[in-house]
Design a protein around this motif. Structure first.
Motif: not given
Length: 197
Positions: A139-159
């Protein structure tokens, strides 16, 4: 109000570091106090006094390994180069694939697996906590808007799924070239689909 844990003594810290080096070389599953104490210049009685029990020592070793892993993963993802989740995951993979990190990663895999099959005692919650640890680092590598979104959580889970799967395969096969190609390929696919930015 809960009591704070007492600050570890210099001797406790010294023995924990020595026990951690021993665990990196020998693992934790069959850890026996007598050989450990002999190897680190102590006695089982002193270890039990300082850590209260064998489970207390195991918990301290697991916490020490998690702290080491998190610090190193966080550093691995930092750079002056491209930012975002995909470039950071690629850098983290390079760190994970480095031979000198295999002892720590074997220790992690051992503790993770043990936590799944023996979810109580010293191992309680280790697997879940390490998932949360790694997701926090990513999450620390994601921009704040992405980090705080549901899609951002899905992306880091996939990573995380890509990293963990490749890591377990690497520990089993040592086929760094094949796995690095697979991780890079997967990251490229994810970026093409706007899955990881």
């Amino acid at each position: 109000m809960p009591q704070e844990a007492p600050t570890p003594s210099a001797r406790q810290n010294e023995l924990l570091e020595a026990a951690y080096r021993y665990a990196l070389a020998h693992g934790l599953t069959d850890l026996s106090l007598r050989p450990l104490a002999e190897a680190i210049g102590s006695s089982p009685r002193v270890l039990l006094f300082l850590f209260e029990s064998k489970d207390g020592l195991l918990r301290a070793l697991l916490a020490r390994a998690r702290a080491d892993e998190l610090a190193l993963l966080g550093q691995a993802g930092q750079t002056d180069g491209p930012t975002g989740l995909a470039p950071a995951v690629e850098r983290v993979w390079a760190w994970l694939a480095a031979k000198e990190h295999r002892p720590l990663l074997r220790l992690w895999a051992e503790a993770y697996t043990r936590s799944l099959v023996q979810p109580d005692g010293a191992w309680a919650g280790f697997a879940r906590a390490t998932v949360e640890d790694w997701l926090g680092v990513l999450a620390g590598f994601q921009p704040p808007a992405e980090r705080d979104s549901e899609d951002g959580a899905t992306r880091r889970t996939l990573a995380l799924a890509v990293l963990r799967g490749a890591l377990l395969d690497l520990l089993a096969t040592n086929d760094e070239k094949r796995l690095t190609e697979a991780v890079v390929h997967q990251l490229a696919l994810l970026q093409d689909d706007n899955g990881l930015g």
